[in-house]
Design an enzyme around this catalytic site. Sequence first.
Site, mmCIF file in Angstrom:
data_model
loop_
_atom_site.group_PDB
_atom_site.id
_atom_site.type_symbol
_atom_site.label_atom_id
_atom_site.label_comp_id
_atom_site.label_asym_id
_atom_site.label_seq_id
_atom_site.Cartn_x
_atom_site.Cartn_y
_atom_site.Cartn_z
ATOM 1 N N SER A 10 22.497 -11.386 -17.605
ATOM 2 C CA SER A 10 22.704 -10.319 -18.586
ATOM 3 C C SER A 10 24.045 -9.667 -18.261
ATOM 4 O O SER A 10 24.509 -9.736 -17.120
ATOM 5 C CB SER A 10 21.567 -9.293 -18.542
ATOM 6 N N GLU A 12 26.617 -6.209 -18.682
ATOM 7 C CA GLU A 12 26.682 -4.774 -18.999
ATOM 8 C C GLU A 12 28.092 -4.390 -19.455
ATOM 9 O O GLU A 12 29.075 -4.781 -18.838
ATOM 10 C CB GLU A 12 26.287 -3.979 -17.750
ATOM 11 N N PHE A 214 34.282 4.140 -6.431
ATOM 12 C CA PHE A 214 33.012 4.168 -7.160
ATOM 13 C C PHE A 214 31.847 3.972 -6.190
ATOM 14 O O PHE A 214 30.837 4.665 -6.258
ATOM 15 C CB PHE A 214 33.041 3.093 -8.252
ATOM 16 N N HIS A 264 22.519 -9.669 -13.184
ATOM 17 C CA HIS A 264 23.038 -8.692 -14.148
ATOM 18 C C HIS A 264 24.490 -8.423 -13.746
ATOM 19 O O HIS A 264 24.757 -8.009 -12.616
ATOM 20 C CB HIS A 264 22.205 -7.406 -14.061
HETATM 21 P P1 FAD Z 1 15.899 7.655 -10.563
HETATM 22 O O1 FAD Z 1 15.383 6.281 -10.518
HETATM 23 O O2 FAD Z 1 15.139 8.681 -11.296
HETATM 24 O O3 FAD Z 1 16.154 8.198 -9.123
HETATM 25 C C1 FAD Z 1 16.927 7.470 -8.198
HETATM 26 C C2 FAD Z 1 16.590 7.957 -6.800
HETATM 27 O O4 FAD Z 1 16.997 9.295 -6.597
HETATM 28 C C3 FAD Z 1 15.116 7.912 -6.569
HETATM 29 O O5 FAD Z 1 14.894 7.138 -5.474
HETATM 30 C C4 FAD Z 1 14.685 9.307 -6.274
HETATM 31 O O6 FAD Z 1 13.901 9.296 -5.097
HETATM 32 C C5 FAD Z 1 15.950 10.042 -6.040
HETATM 33 N N1 FAD Z 1 15.889 11.304 -6.750
HETATM 34 C C6 FAD Z 1 15.924 11.468 -8.074
HETATM 35 N N2 FAD Z 1 15.885 12.777 -8.383
HETATM 36 C C7 FAD Z 1 15.809 13.428 -7.200
HETATM 37 C C8 FAD Z 1 15.739 14.796 -6.856
HETATM 38 N N3 FAD Z 1 15.745 15.749 -7.798
HETATM 39 N N4 FAD Z 1 15.685 15.100 -5.535
HETATM 40 C C9 FAD Z 1 15.687 14.130 -4.586
HETATM 41 N N5 FAD Z 1 15.756 12.826 -4.870
HETATM 42 C C10 FAD Z 1 15.815 12.485 -6.146
HETATM 43 N N6 FAD Z 1 24.259 6.489 -15.454
HETATM 44 C C11 FAD Z 1 24.616 6.927 -16.680
HETATM 45 O O7 FAD Z 1 24.955 8.112 -16.847
HETATM 46 N N7 FAD Z 1 24.640 6.084 -17.765
HETATM 47 C C12 FAD Z 1 24.284 4.783 -17.661
HETATM 48 O O8 FAD Z 1 24.305 4.054 -18.653
HETATM 49 C C13 FAD Z 1 23.884 4.278 -16.383
HETATM 50 N N8 FAD Z 1 23.495 2.995 -16.220
HETATM 51 C C14 FAD Z 1 23.062 2.560 -15.001
HETATM 52 C C15 FAD Z 1 22.615 1.233 -14.871
HETATM 53 C C16 FAD Z 1 22.175 0.749 -13.641
HETATM 54 C C17 FAD Z 1 21.680 -0.685 -13.556
HETATM 55 C C18 FAD Z 1 22.202 1.608 -12.498
HETATM 56 C C19 FAD Z 1 21.755 1.089 -11.143
HETATM 57 C C20 FAD Z 1 22.634 2.913 -12.621
HETATM 58 C C21 FAD Z 1 23.072 3.420 -13.854
HETATM 59 N N9 FAD Z 1 23.498 4.745 -14.017
HETATM 60 C C22 FAD Z 1 23.887 5.189 -15.269
HETATM 61 C C23 FAD Z 1 23.554 5.669 -12.872
HETATM 62 C C24 FAD Z 1 22.317 6.581 -12.759
HETATM 63 O O9 FAD Z 1 22.208 7.396 -13.897
HETATM 64 C C25 FAD Z 1 22.479 7.449 -11.520
HETATM 65 O O10 FAD Z 1 22.416 6.683 -10.352
HETATM 66 C C26 FAD Z 1 21.538 8.652 -11.440
HETATM 67 O O11 FAD Z 1 21.975 9.506 -10.380
HETATM 68 C C27 FAD Z 1 20.108 8.306 -11.151
HETATM 69 O O12 FAD Z 1 19.453 7.859 -12.279
HETATM 70 P P2 FAD Z 1 18.240 6.798 -12.082
HETATM 71 O O13 FAD Z 1 17.508 6.634 -13.331
HETATM 72 O O14 FAD Z 1 18.786 5.625 -11.428
HETATM 73 O O15 FAD Z 1 17.383 7.701 -11.091
#
Ligand code: FAD
Length: 292
Positions: A10, A12, A214, A264
């Site tokens: 895939s 991105e 980054f 990916h």
């Molecule tokens: P989650 O899966 O919710 O959390 C990640 C980790 O952080 C978890 O292990 C959790 O334990 C810890 N955590 C979360 N919240 C807290 C808290 N409040 N206190 C303590 N620990 C905490 N970002 C964008 O803006 N746009 C995108 O399109 C985008 N695409 C992405 C695609 C991929 C494949 C990846 C790997 C990352 C991407 N990101 C993107 C980055 C991502 O938004 C950031 O890494 C963000 O900080 C965490 O979002 P998540 O959904 O990965 O977090």
Amino acid sequence: MSEPAPISVSFEFFPPKTEEMEKTLWESITRLAPMTPEFVSVTYGAGGSTRERTHATVKRILAETSLTPAAHLTCVAATRGEVDEVIRSYWDAGVRHIVALRGDPLNGIGARYEPHPGGYVNAADLVAGIKRLAGFEVSVSAYPEKHPESPSVAEDIDMLKAKVDAGATRAMTQFFFENDCYFRYLERVRARGIGIPIVPGILPVQNFKQTRAFAERCGAGVPRWLAQRFEGLEEDVATRKLIAAAVAAEQVLGLVEQGVRQFHFYTMNRADLVYAICHLLGLRPATAREAA
Ligand code: FAD
């Protein structure tokens, strides 16, 4: 002995800001499309800043290609109502796959994350919200080297488990350069009872300086050997590109050797390196395959 599963990839992309970037993106999509990726995903800018551009890019992919788009979506700085509206508009446009993410704190990586009052509180909550609204396929993130905000790998994996329990069926990892670190993580994920594909996210190093900056922000390790390979090439684009291809080739072939079949690619909207790596993985453009 049974045949190994076919390699699946895939790609991105990020939504373009200018007409020139739009042109580069579409040249890249056109070049990579014949590699028949399982899906192509389009990122969502920090704090939802690219909402319209992400939507427009995804819609154009649907309208002008036979590719399957996946729209990234975050829940930063938005109410549930606002996020739900975006989810519904994707469904209405024919999108069936969302990459659900919490997103980075509004004040940037490193700042404390505050859920929006009345918004989805984290990625697991967002996954559940998406699944409640419509029958999307939902992918999520995973962090082989731990998310920078997470106190431990175990807690990180707890969050992944919560996302899977909410309905996510695939995770794509943050990029990494040491394959051992991915396999150690995978072992812990499986031991936690998580069975979904954990697809390695591969970042071909188009620009080492940018990659290092980054990586620092998102908690990915940059090994010394990698820095050494790019040493002294700051002004030498052509050699840098050859080294980047060699590094990525070594990484993906190392993963294949240990049974990985899904990849990916973080394309950075550039096709050349990714195309070459796909070729190396044995993929051939659809037309060439059909003609053979
Ligand atoms: P989650 O899966 O919710 O959390 C990640 C980790 O952080 C978890 O292990 C959790 O334990 C810890 N955590 C979360 N919240 C807290 C808290 N409040 N206190 C303590 N620990 C905490 N970002 C964008 O803006 N746009 C995108 O399109 C985008 N695409 C992405 C695609 C991929 C494949 C990846 C790997 C990352 C991407 N990101 C993107 C980055 C991502 O938004 C950031 O890494 C963000 O900080 C965490 O979002 P998540 O959904 O990965 O977090």
